[in-house]
Design an enzyme around this catalytic site. Structure first.
Site, PDB file in Angstrom:
ATOM      1  N   LYS A  65      44.354  48.751  10.232  1.00 59.78           N
ATOM      2  CA  LYS A  65      45.601  48.881   9.132  1.00 59.78           C
ATOM      3  C   LYS A  65      45.108  48.772   7.690  1.00 59.78           C
ATOM      4  O   LYS A  65      45.921  49.346   6.775  1.00 59.78           O
ATOM      5  CB  LYS A  65      46.663  47.594   9.460  1.00 59.78           C
ATOM      6  CG  LYS A  65      47.562  47.813  10.489  1.00 59.78           C
ATOM      7  CD  LYS A  65      48.322  46.773  10.858  1.00 59.78           C
ATOM      8  CE  LYS A  65      49.355  47.024  11.847  1.00 59.78           C
ATOM      9  NZ  LYS A  65      50.677  45.982  11.990  1.00 59.78           N
ATOM     10  N   ASN A  86      51.133  50.456   8.130  1.00 62.05           N
ATOM     11  CA  ASN A  86      51.525  50.523   9.611  1.00 62.05           C
ATOM     12  C   ASN A  86      52.027  51.941   9.679  1.00 62.05           C
ATOM     13  O   ASN A  86      52.170  52.272  11.022  1.00 62.05           O
ATOM     14  CB  ASN A  86      52.209  49.405  10.420  1.00 62.05           C
ATOM     15  CG  ASN A  86      53.669  49.778   9.984  1.00 62.05           C
ATOM     16  OD1 ASN A  86      53.880  50.022   8.915  1.00 62.05           O
ATOM     17  ND2 ASN A  86      54.544  49.334  10.863  1.00 62.05           N
ATOM     18  N   ASP A 101      56.429  46.572   8.902  1.00 64.18           N
ATOM     19  CA  ASP A 101      56.335  45.442   9.666  1.00 64.18           C
ATOM     20  C   ASP A 101      57.166  44.115   8.945  1.00 64.18           C
ATOM     21  O   ASP A 101      58.044  43.629   9.681  1.00 64.18           O
ATOM     22  CB  ASP A 101      54.807  44.698   9.732  1.00 64.18           C
ATOM     23  CG  ASP A 101      54.108  45.550  10.436  1.00 64.18           C
ATOM     24  OD1 ASP A 101      54.489  46.293  11.505  1.00 64.18           O
ATOM     25  OD2 ASP A 101      52.781  45.721  10.589  1.00 64.18           O
ATOM     26  N   ALA A 129      49.562  39.962  10.803  1.00 67.55           N
ATOM     27  CA  ALA A 129      51.034  39.872  11.050  1.00 67.55           C
ATOM     28  C   ALA A 129      51.580  39.070  10.483  1.00 67.55           C
ATOM     29  O   ALA A 129      52.969  39.217   9.736  1.00 67.55           O
ATOM     30  CB  ALA A 129      51.373  39.634  12.577  1.00 67.55           C
ATOM     31  N   VAL A 152      43.510  25.943   6.992  1.00 68.61           N
ATOM     32  CA  VAL A 152      44.418  25.906   6.020  1.00 68.61           C
ATOM     33  C   VAL A 152      44.105  26.813   4.820  1.00 68.61           C
ATOM     34  O   VAL A 152      44.661  27.381   4.238  1.00 68.61           O
ATOM     35  CB  VAL A 152      44.583  24.388   5.674  1.00 68.61           C
ATOM     36  CG1 VAL A 152      45.639  24.197   4.455  1.00 68.61           C
ATOM     37  CG2 VAL A 152      44.769  23.462   6.791  1.00 68.61           C
TER      38      VAL A 152
HETATM   39  P1  ATR Z   1      47.210  39.106  13.505  1.00 67.21           P
HETATM   40  O1  ATR Z   1      46.321  40.255  12.595  1.00 67.21           O
HETATM   41  O2  ATR Z   1      47.424  39.617  14.837  1.00 67.21           O
HETATM   42  O3  ATR Z   1      47.884  38.288  12.986  1.00 67.21           O
HETATM   43  P2  ATR Z   1      44.470  37.634  13.200  1.00 67.21           P
HETATM   44  O4  ATR Z   1      44.419  38.368  11.836  1.00 67.21           O
HETATM   45  O5  ATR Z   1      43.500  37.510  14.180  1.00 67.21           O
HETATM   46  O6  ATR Z   1      45.759  38.281  14.102  1.00 67.21           O
HETATM   47  O7  ATR Z   1      45.093  35.909  13.083  1.00 67.21           O
HETATM   48  C1  ATR Z   1      45.333  35.372  14.159  1.00 67.21           C
HETATM   49  C2  ATR Z   1      45.934  33.985  13.792  1.00 67.21           C
HETATM   50  O8  ATR Z   1      46.180  33.196  14.979  1.00 67.21           O
HETATM   51  C3  ATR Z   1      45.316  33.177  12.681  1.00 67.21           C
HETATM   52  O9  ATR Z   1      46.269  32.495  12.206  1.00 67.21           O
HETATM   53  C4  ATR Z   1      44.634  32.256  13.446  1.00 67.21           C
HETATM   54  O10 ATR Z   1      44.185  30.966  13.044  1.00 67.21           O
HETATM   55  P3  ATR Z   1      42.659  30.825  12.032  1.00 67.21           P
HETATM   56  O11 ATR Z   1      43.123  31.647  10.878  1.00 67.21           O
HETATM   57  O12 ATR Z   1      42.626  29.569  11.855  1.00 67.21           O
HETATM   58  O13 ATR Z   1      41.738  31.493  12.686  1.00 67.21           O
HETATM   59  C5  ATR Z   1      45.385  31.905  14.603  1.00 67.21           C
HETATM   60  N1  ATR Z   1      44.831  31.441  16.006  1.00 67.21           N
HETATM   61  C6  ATR Z   1      44.364  31.927  16.900  1.00 67.21           C
HETATM   62  N2  ATR Z   1      43.968  31.087  17.854  1.00 67.21           N
HETATM   63  C7  ATR Z   1      44.326  29.931  17.602  1.00 67.21           C
HETATM   64  C8  ATR Z   1      44.311  28.721  18.062  1.00 67.21           C
HETATM   65  N3  ATR Z   1      43.711  28.671  19.342  1.00 67.21           N
HETATM   66  N4  ATR Z   1      44.839  27.553  17.467  1.00 67.21           N
HETATM   67  C9  ATR Z   1      45.499  27.831  16.303  1.00 67.21           C
HETATM   68  N5  ATR Z   1      45.677  28.869  15.603  1.00 67.21           N
HETATM   69  C10 ATR Z   1      45.058  30.001  16.487  1.00 67.21           C
END
Ligand code: ATR
Length: 274
Positions: A65, A86, A101, A129, A152
Site C-alpha cells: 500500500k 488501496n 479504507d 489499518a 505507545v
Molecule cells: P495492519 O497494517 O494490518 O494494521 P500492522 O501494521 O502490522 O498491521 O499493525 C499491527 C497492530 O497490531 C499494531 O498496532 C501492533 O502493536 P505494536 O505497534 O505494538 O506492534 C498490534 N499488535 C500485534 N500483535 C499484538 C499483541 N500480541 N498485543 C498487542 N498488540 C498487538
C-alpha cells in the site's frame, strides 16, 4: 472487456475477486477482476509492467500500500494523508491513487451508529489499518479520540491535534468512558486464538464495539463484548464498504452492496450473521 485486479503478497485467500465479479455480473458488466501475487523482491519491475498493461484499475493490499505510491501519477487528498493507497484508477491515461479504507469503515459503522460530536472513541492498534480509520473518524470531530497501542510511541506518532495516545493498560482502565471502541490489531486473526488486546471488564452495555477482522466472524474480543451487552460489528461491513467505494471510483456508480455482501457470506461459509 474491462480488467481489474488486486495485487498483494500473499493474495490467494483474497475475497476481493469474488466480491467484485459478483457485482460486475449482477449488472452484466463486461469486466473481470483477478488476484495477482506480486513478488516482494521484484515489486518495482512487476508493478511497472502491470501499470503499462491494459488494466482499468487495481486494488492494492498488504504489503504494497505504501510501495505503490512512487509508481502513480497523482494521489487523492485522503491517500496523501494516509501515506497509503488501496485503490488505483486509470483516468486520462494517468494512474490516480486513492484510499477507500477510511470511508469504507465509516460506511460500515453507519449501519449501526452515526458518529456525532458527543462520541468518545477508542481505537486499539496503530498499524496501517488503524491510520485510515483514525483519519476518517477525526474528520467526524468526535468529543474524544484516543489511539491505544502496545507500543505507545507508534500511537503518539499517529495522533494529531487534541487527540490522545494511550497505553493498553490505560484504555482497559477507562473503557467505560467510550461510546465507540474499534479493535484494529491482528490479535484474533487465527481462528484458534483466544487472546484479546485488552480485558473488557469495564465495558458498559450498549457501547458500540467493532473488530475489523471478519474471519473468524467473531473474534474472542467481539464474543466477550457481546456477552457484556455491547452492540457489535465485525470487519465485513468495512471490507465490503472499501470494495464498493473502489468500484464506484472505477465505474462512476456504486455497486449493488447486497450482492457483494451475500457473496462474501457465501465465501465465508455463511458463518457470519453480522
Ligand atoms: P495492519 O497494517 O494490518 O494494521 P500492522 O501494521 O502490522 O498491521 O499493525 C499491527 C497492530 O497490531 C499494531 O498496532 C501492533 O502493536 P505494536 O505497534 O505494538 O506492534 C498490534 N499488535 C500485534 N500483535 C499484538 C499483541 N500480541 N498485543 C498487542 N498488540 C498487538
Amino acid at each position: 472487456m474491462e480488467k481489474y485486479a488486486v495485487i498483494g503478497n500473499p493474495i490467494n485467500h483474497s475475497l476481493s475477486p469474488s466480491m467484485h465479479n459478483a457485482a460486475f455480473r449482477s449488472e452484466e458488466r463486461d469486466a473481470n477482476y483477478e488476484a495477482i501475487q506480486v513478488s516482494v523482491e521484484a515489486f518495482d519491475a512487476e508493478i511497472a509492467h502491470l501499470l503499462a498493461g491494459d488494466f482499468n484499475g487495481f486494488n492494492v493490499t498488504v504489503p504494497f500500500k505504501e510501495r505503490i505510491i512512487p509508481h502513480l501519477d497523482e494521489l487523492s487528498p485522503f491517500a496523501k494523508r494516509c501515506g497509503a493507497v488501496n485503490t488505483v484508477i486509470k483516468a486520462d491515461g494517468k494512474w490516480l491513487g486513492d484510499n477507500t479504507d477510511g470511508a469504507g469503515f465509516m460506511e460500515g459503522l453507519h449501519e449501526i451508529k452515526a458518529v456525532t460530536s458527543e462520541d468518545r472513541i477508542l481505537i486499539i492498534g496503530a498499524g496501517g489499518a488503524s491510520k485510515a480509520i483514525y483519519l476518517a473518524l477525526a474528520d467526524a470531530s468526535p468529543q474524544q479520540l484516543v489511539i491505544a497501542n502496545r507500543t505507545v510511541e507508534k500511537a503518539a506518532a499517529m495522533v494529531q491535534k487534541t487527540h490522545e495516545a494511550w497505553s493498553l493498560a490505560k484504555a482497559e482502565k477507562y473503557l467505560a468512558d467510550f461510546t465507540i471502541i474499534i479493535q484494529t490489531t491482528s490479535i484474533g486473526l487465527p481462528a484458534s486464538k483466544n487472546e484479546t488486546p485488552i480485558q473488557l471488564t469495564n465495558l458498559q452495555a450498549g457501547t458500540v464495539v467493532v473488530d475489523i477482522i471478519y474471519n473468524p466472524a467473531e473474534t474472542a474480543f467481539l464474543k466477550q463484548a457481546k456477552t457484556k451487552g455491547a452492540v457489535i460489528q465485525n470487519g465485513l461491513p468495512m471490507f465490503s464498504g472499501q470494495g464498493a467505494l473502489a468500484y464506484q471510483r472505477w465505474t462512476g456508480h456504486m455497486p449493488n452492496l447486497e450482492v457483494m455482501k451475500k457473496k462474501l457470506l457465501e465465501e465465508l461459509g455463511g458463518q457470519s450473521s453480522l
